[in-house]
Design a protein around this motif. Sequence first.
Motif, PDB file in Angstrom:
ATOM      1  N   GLN A 166      84.148   0.787  38.409  1.00  0.00           N
ATOM      2  CA  GLN A 166      85.483   1.172  38.849  1.00  0.00           C
ATOM      3  C   GLN A 166      85.502   1.422  40.348  1.00  0.00           C
ATOM      4  O   GLN A 166      86.403   0.978  41.061  1.00  0.00           O
ATOM      5  CB  GLN A 166      85.917   2.440  38.118  1.00  0.00           C
ATOM      6  N   ASN A 167      84.485   2.134  40.831  1.00  0.00           N
ATOM      7  CA  ASN A 167      84.415   2.440  42.254  1.00  0.00           C
ATOM      8  C   ASN A 167      84.380   1.172  43.093  1.00  0.00           C
ATOM      9  O   ASN A 167      85.149   0.994  44.039  1.00  0.00           O
ATOM     10  CB  ASN A 167      83.173   3.297  42.512  1.00  0.00           C
ATOM     11  N   ARG A 168      83.493   0.252  42.708  1.00  0.00           N
ATOM     12  CA  ARG A 168      83.372  -0.985  43.491  1.00  0.00           C
ATOM     13  C   ARG A 168      84.622  -1.847  43.349  1.00  0.00           C
ATOM     14  O   ARG A 168      85.045  -2.495  44.298  1.00  0.00           O
ATOM     15  CB  ARG A 168      82.131  -1.773  43.060  1.00  0.00           C
TER      16      ARG A 168
ATOM     17  N   ALA B 190      81.832   3.849  35.803  1.00  0.00           N
ATOM     18  CA  ALA B 190      82.334   4.532  37.001  1.00  0.00           C
ATOM     19  C   ALA B 190      81.969   3.758  38.258  1.00  0.00           C
ATOM     20  O   ALA B 190      82.765   3.626  39.180  1.00  0.00           O
ATOM     21  CB  ALA B 190      81.763   5.939  37.071  1.00  0.00           C
ATOM     22  N   ARG B 191      80.752   3.237  38.254  1.00  0.00           N
ATOM     23  CA  ARG B 191      80.319   2.449  39.405  1.00  0.00           C
ATOM     24  C   ARG B 191      81.150   1.172  39.506  1.00  0.00           C
ATOM     25  O   ARG B 191      81.566   0.773  40.599  1.00  0.00           O
ATOM     26  CB  ARG B 191      78.835   2.121  39.254  1.00  0.00           C
TER      27      ARG B 191
ATOM     28  N   TYR C  33      94.761  -1.689  41.681  1.00  0.00           N
ATOM     29  CA  TYR C  33      93.890  -0.849  40.862  1.00  0.00           C
ATOM     30  C   TYR C  33      93.958  -1.215  39.384  1.00  0.00           C
ATOM     31  O   TYR C  33      93.046  -0.936  38.626  1.00  0.00           O
ATOM     32  CB  TYR C  33      94.263   0.628  41.054  1.00  0.00           C
TER      33      TYR C  33
ATOM     34  N   TYR D 157      85.842  -0.970  52.217  1.00  0.00           N
ATOM     35  CA  TYR D 157      86.034  -2.416  52.223  1.00  0.00           C
ATOM     36  C   TYR D 157      85.528  -2.994  53.540  1.00  0.00           C
ATOM     37  O   TYR D 157      84.828  -4.017  53.558  1.00  0.00           O
ATOM     38  CB  TYR D 157      87.512  -2.768  52.030  1.00  0.00           C
TER      39      TYR D 157
ATOM     40  N   ALA E 293      78.556  -4.755  37.146  1.00  0.00           N
ATOM     41  CA  ALA E 293      79.260  -3.525  36.768  1.00  0.00           C
ATOM     42  C   ALA E 293      80.765  -3.687  36.938  1.00  0.00           C
ATOM     43  O   ALA E 293      81.554  -3.202  36.128  1.00  0.00           O
ATOM     44  CB  ALA E 293      78.748  -2.350  37.593  1.00  0.00           C
TER      45      ALA E 293
ATOM     46  N   LEU F  49      98.596  -0.316  53.819  1.00  0.00           N
ATOM     47  CA  LEU F  49      98.093  -1.345  52.919  1.00  0.00           C
ATOM     48  C   LEU F  49      97.085  -0.800  51.927  1.00  0.00           C
ATOM     49  O   LEU F  49      96.695  -1.493  50.988  1.00  0.00           O
ATOM     50  CB  LEU F  49      97.457  -2.491  53.721  1.00  0.00           C
TER      51      LEU F  49
ATOM     52  N   ALA G 200      92.132  -4.097  46.910  1.00  0.00           N
ATOM     53  CA  ALA G 200      92.931  -4.381  48.103  1.00  0.00           C
ATOM     54  C   ALA G 200      93.954  -5.468  47.803  1.00  0.00           C
ATOM     55  O   ALA G 200      95.109  -5.371  48.209  1.00  0.00           O
ATOM     56  CB  ALA G 200      92.020  -4.794  49.255  1.00  0.00           C
TER      57      ALA G 200
ATOM     58  N   ARG H 137     103.429  -6.697  50.682  1.00  0.00           N
ATOM     59  CA  ARG H 137     103.851  -6.750  52.077  1.00  0.00           C
ATOM     60  C   ARG H 137     103.719  -8.157  52.634  1.00  0.00           C
ATOM     61  O   ARG H 137     104.620  -8.667  53.289  1.00  0.00           O
ATOM     62  CB  ARG H 137     103.020  -5.774  52.902  1.00  0.00           C
TER      63      ARG H 137
ATOM     64  N   LYS I 217      99.781  -3.171  47.468  1.00  0.00           N
ATOM     65  CA  LYS I 217     100.671  -3.019  48.622  1.00  0.00           C
ATOM     66  C   LYS I 217     100.460  -4.151  49.607  1.00  0.00           C
ATOM     67  O   LYS I 217     101.399  -4.622  50.235  1.00  0.00           O
ATOM     68  CB  LYS I 217     100.393  -1.679  49.294  1.00  0.00           C
ATOM     69  N   LEU I 218      99.207  -4.563  49.739  1.00  0.00           N
ATOM     70  CA  LEU I 218      98.904  -5.643  50.667  1.00  0.00           C
ATOM     71  C   LEU I 218      99.582  -6.937  50.233  1.00  0.00           C
ATOM     72  O   LEU I 218     100.171  -7.651  51.032  1.00  0.00           O
ATOM     73  CB  LEU I 218      97.389  -5.828  50.718  1.00  0.00           C
TER      74      LEU I 218
ATOM     75  N   ASN J 160      87.674  -0.746  42.876  1.00  0.00           N
ATOM     76  CA  ASN J 160      88.729  -0.133  43.673  1.00  0.00           C
ATOM     77  C   ASN J 160      88.513  -0.347  45.165  1.00  0.00           C
ATOM     78  O   ASN J 160      89.467  -0.440  45.924  1.00  0.00           O
ATOM     79  CB  ASN J 160      88.810   1.362  43.371  1.00  0.00           C
ATOM     80  N   VAL J 161      87.257  -0.422  45.575  1.00  0.00           N
ATOM     81  CA  VAL J 161      86.991  -0.613  46.999  1.00  0.00           C
ATOM     82  C   VAL J 161      87.241  -2.064  47.403  1.00  0.00           C
ATOM     83  O   VAL J 161      87.969  -2.343  48.350  1.00  0.00           O
ATOM     84  CB  VAL J 161      85.546  -0.206  47.341  1.00  0.00           C
ATOM     85  N   PHE J 162      86.627  -3.002  46.693  1.00  0.00           N
ATOM     86  CA  PHE J 162      86.605  -4.379  47.177  1.00  0.00           C
ATOM     87  C   PHE J 162      87.662  -5.268  46.535  1.00  0.00           C
ATOM     88  O   PHE J 162      88.107  -6.219  47.142  1.00  0.00           O
ATOM     89  CB  PHE J 162      85.219  -4.986  46.957  1.00  0.00           C
TER      90      PHE J 162
END
Lengths: 207, 249
Positions: free
Chosen positions: A110-112, A107-108, A123, B64, A181, B58, A119, A134, A130-131, A114-116
């Motif tokens: 996955q969390n990290r 889970a950790r 996912y 982040y 992780a 985005l 982008a 675009r 999307k970034l 998805n955050v870093f």
Amino acid sequence: MNVRKLPILWILLGLLIAGFTTLVLAGQIPWFSKQPPLEFLYNMDLTFKAIPQSGNTFFADRKSLRDPVAGTIARGAQPYALGMGDIDAAETENVDPNLPMTEFVMARGQNRFNVFCAACHNYDAKSLSKLVKRGSWPGIPDLTREQTAALSNARIFHIISAGQNLMPSYADKISVTDRWAIIRYLRTLQGVVGTASNPSAVTTQAQ
Amino acid sequence: MFSRRFDMGVKVGGAVVGAVAAIVFLVGYFGVRNSVADVGYRPDQPVPFSHKLHTGELQIQCQYCHAGVEASAHSPVPTTQTCMNCHTAVKAESPKLKVVRDSYESGQPIEWARIHKVPDYVHFNHSRHIRAQIDCKSCHGPIEEMGVVSQFKPLTMGWCLDCHRNPEALIVGARPISGVFTGKLHAVKDLLDSSYIFTPIAAQVGKSTPITVPQFGSYDTDIPPLTVAGIPHPKKAGIGPENCSTCHY
């Protein structure tokens, strides 16, 4: 009193009360203002002290956070010593701590991720976020492809820590354990077990 | 000099005006201020940064850029380095980003205008709230829809206590909204993920020192079997949210 003025007075008063009532009941944003909010007790509200990331007139360059002496290492920080090109050293230097395959680690990770990572890499690690769509960035690799899945954990750790091509280093943003992780989680997206390192260098296998 | 009638009129009129002014002030200060004070503060920023573009379109996750908010009392404003992670390649020549490029070259930080501010005698801790699974949007509003960020909630003590005294009405069960915890923005589904956090501080890894109760898991101890319904009530968890010295120390 002038009789003709009375209704106007009452209407104004009524409007005033109605306006206040609306403001109270709505509790929403009644207006936008560029003016800083009023400070009624500004001696207490704004004491002269250094607040993180705030300007401070005590110093000439207005930085309340002073630049540390060159070479300072923050408490608990584990800087990454290798550069972007030290691929061979990475295989031996980065020893996989073999995090247990627990729910928390996944889970950790996955969390990290998805955050870093998400982008750009999205996912699902297929790198069509999307970034990316675009900006239509070329060359952000699909992390689930075979070449990437074949990389060792140590090598992926190296890429996260030191960066590669367009990707900058994330060593300052993601802690060392979190990076391992993330790799754990990435392996589940890739659907492979993954090797801890080049077989010649380290014999321990990831679970 | 003046007629008695005029003199009386001035006195009575003055008293009435004074009373009305006092009522307006009292109602305005204690009634309205609590719900609208400071709300809507929308200063000009040195860089025309749009949260609507970066977060809304985005889908870059809050953490982040505001990395470290889960571990620190202060929610970090991103360093110029963070901007340049992408903007060395994306819109690298944009005139809107000149301030960012100059800052990157000179090392002098960008002086963003601070919007959310509690008085200096209040010690608000972001990481505690993040770990208690309070969503960013609970206090900051729909940031992903704001082209220019404005303050959304009053941040008064009364407003804090509204929640601290009655969390079940405002928080428990209502979280999470924006997916601070799953890392996925706006994913309301799969609420179970929200219980999967934390003990992220590097120093805690290996020691598993609980800072908040309950402990949601660490690299040493696995996540206790939690369901969304089973997230402990803050008061039962002994967090003591109404103690003065929780914030004023």
